[in-house]
Design a protein around this motif. Structure first.
Motif, PDB file in Angstrom:
ATOM      1  N   GLN A 103       0.833  -1.183   0.000  1.00 14.20           N
ATOM      2  CA  GLN A 103       0.000   0.000   0.000  1.00 14.20           C
ATOM      3  C   GLN A 103       0.876   1.243   0.000  1.00 14.20           C
ATOM      4  N   GLU A 104       0.882   1.954  -1.106  1.00 17.42           N
ATOM      5  CA  GLU A 104       1.682   3.162  -1.221  1.00 17.42           C
ATOM      6  C   GLU A 104       1.090   4.245  -0.316  1.00 17.42           C
ATOM      7  N   VAL A 105       1.935   4.947   0.385  1.00 15.11           N
ATOM      8  CA  VAL A 105       1.475   6.005   1.289  1.00 15.11           C
ATOM      9  C   VAL A 105       1.729   7.338   0.623  1.00 15.11           C
ATOM     10  N   GLU A 106       0.656   7.980   0.202  1.00 12.80           N
ATOM     11  CA  GLU A 106       0.791   9.246  -0.498  1.00 12.80           C
ATOM     12  C   GLU A 106       1.291  10.325   0.447  1.00 12.80           C
ATOM     13  N   GLY A 107       2.302  11.061  -0.018  1.00 17.08           N
ATOM     14  CA  GLY A 107       2.818  12.171   0.772  1.00 17.08           C
ATOM     15  C   GLY A 107       3.640  11.745   1.970  1.00 17.08           C
ATOM     16  N   GLN A 108       4.103  10.487   1.990  1.00 24.43           N
ATOM     17  CA  GLN A 108       4.905  10.038   3.145  1.00 24.43           C
ATOM     18  C   GLN A 108       6.180  10.843   3.250  1.00 24.43           C
ATOM     19  N   ASP A 109       6.586  11.168   4.455  1.00 22.79           N
ATOM     20  CA  ASP A 109       7.800  11.945   4.691  1.00 22.79           C
ATOM     21  C   ASP A 109       9.020  11.075   4.458  1.00 22.79           C
ATOM     22  N   CYS A 110       9.738  11.335   3.352  1.00 19.51           N
ATOM     23  CA  CYS A 110      10.898  10.504   3.014  1.00 19.51           C
ATOM     24  C   CYS A 110      12.131  10.872   3.820  1.00 19.51           C
ATOM     25  N   GLN A 111      12.028  11.964   4.607  1.00 20.52           N
ATOM     26  CA  GLN A 111      13.119  12.245   5.533  1.00 20.52           C
ATOM     27  C   GLN A 111      13.159  11.185   6.626  1.00 20.52           C
ATOM     28  N   ASN A 112      12.032  10.508   6.825  1.00 16.88           N
ATOM     29  CA  ASN A 112      11.944   9.455   7.825  1.00 16.88           C
ATOM     30  C   ASN A 112      11.346   8.216   7.152  1.00 16.88           C
ATOM     31  N   PRO A 113      12.162   7.504   6.365  1.00 12.74           N
ATOM     32  CA  PRO A 113      11.623   6.411   5.557  1.00 12.74           C
ATOM     33  C   PRO A 113      11.098   5.255   6.401  1.00 12.74           C
ATOM     34  N   LYS A 114      10.158   4.537   5.813  1.00 14.15           N
ATOM     35  CA  LYS A 114       9.669   3.315   6.439  1.00 14.15           C
ATOM     36  C   LYS A 114      10.768   2.264   6.315  1.00 14.15           C
ATOM     37  N   VAL A 115      11.086   1.602   7.414  1.00 13.65           N
ATOM     38  CA  VAL A 115      12.180   0.625   7.438  1.00 13.65           C
ATOM     39  C   VAL A 115      11.625  -0.747   7.818  1.00 13.65           C
TER      40      VAL A 115
END
Length: 341
Positions: free
Chosen positions: A220-232
């Motif tokens: 599930q793509e998260v629109e507008g996710q903050d890439c400064q704090n990536p999902k790991v």
């Protein structure tokens, strides 16, 4: 000849054998000799002038220092075409038998951004039945290349194969702004240390989940996710048993790996996994694949290229700097291949 006084020996030890992990040899002239004549005879000479020197045998430095020193010499030997040196491996085996309060150390790698990657690493070349508990040269080269090409990773999902203790992935997460980074390995002890290092650097891995749950949520793509704090995510991934459906669920845009082409026995498993990636993409674009390898044995590396050709996987060499800013000693022969699956 009179036996040296203990005080003299201790001064010698403090000057030349400070108990710290080495990133380079303590004598510049020996390091220069390694650059021009990297053979086992020279390493044997270094060994006898240091760890096997009578003064060191009588007043030995710490086991931790000797492990680090011997590990560095072995890595230098294996990065060349020199013949194996039994004395090195025997000396390392003797040191590994000794009891020590800790078999790990902490290392900090300064990134061009001014940030750093802090890692807990093994002080032994082989620990817990694996070589995956320390950072290898190809991982350093791949990280440097990634930091020079941040656009390839920005706002994308990255799958790393054989992440080890995490240097490359953590460096990318800190500087290249990926949307999601999936660290993967198959050794339980490596996965445990990897998770600890990720947290040590300020990232919180997703809770441990089954493949089905993990891939469903990852898809599930998260629109507008903050890439400064990536999902790991930290995933246990066995190349031989992972299914096409599981790989499809990861929805990787880029696949990277470092130092995974060192053993002929795992090459076919790696290529089989890449083929699964190719056939599992459904209507998605195939991921971009980059593999960095230290060429220790040219025959093994040529076998990898031959098996890629046999499987119909096209490849090309990616130009990269010959030197790595994260290495302070002899630069190994590292190549980065882009694969088209």
């Amino acid at each position: 000849m009179a036996e040296p006084r203990p005080g003299l020996a201790l001064r010698f030890q403090r000057r030349f054998l400070a108990a710290r992990p080495l990133r380079s040899l303590p004598w510049p002239e020996l390091e220069q000799s390694l650059r021009t004549a990297p053979d086992s005879a020279l390493l044997a000479d270094i060994l006898h002038k240091t760890i096997l020197h009578p003064l060191c045998v009588k007043y030995p430095p710490s086991a931790k220092y000797r492990r680090c020193f011997l590990t560095e010499l072995i890595k230098k030997l294996e990065s060349t075409a020199a013949e194996p040196l039994d004395e090195l491996y025997e000396a390392l085996a003797d040191v590994l038998k000794e009891k020590e309060e800790s078999t790990h150390c902490y290392k900090n790698y300064l990134l061009p951004s001014g940030d750093c990657v802090s890692l807990c690493e093994s002080t032994a070349l082989i620990s817990g039945g694996t070589t995956g508990l320390l950072t290898w040269e190809a991982a350093l080269h791949l990280a440097q290349w990634a930091l020079q090409n941040p656009g390839l990773f920005r706002d994308r999902t990255i799958l790393e194969l054989g992440s080890g203790i995490g240097f490359t992935g953590i460096a990318i997460c800190k500087t290249c702004q990926p949307r999601t980074f999936i660290f993967s390995d198959c050794h339980p002890r490596v996965l445990r240390q990897l998770g600890e290092n990720i947290q040590l650097n300020g990232f919180t891995p997703e809770p441990d989940m089954t493949w089905s749950t993990q891939t469903e949520s990852q898809g599930q793509e998260v629109e507008g996710q903050d890439c400064q704090n990536p999902k790991v995510i930290v995933a246990e991934l066995d190349w031989g048993s992972v299914t096409e459906k599981q790989l499809l669920g990861l929805r990787a845009d880029v696949v990277i790996a470092a130092d995974v082409v060192y053993d002929p026995e795992i090459i076919l498993a790696l290529i089989g996994m890449l083929q699964k990636l190719s056939t599992s993409r459904a209507d998605r674009k195939a991921p971009e694949v980059f593999i960095a390898s230290t060429i220790r044995n040219p025959d093994t590396y040529q076998l990898f290229q031959a098996e890629l050709d046999k499987a119909g996987i096209r490849w090309q060499v990616i130009p990269a700097h010959s030197s790595c800013n994260f290495l302070y000693d002899v630069q190994p022969d590292v190549t980065i291949l882009q694969l088209f699956i």
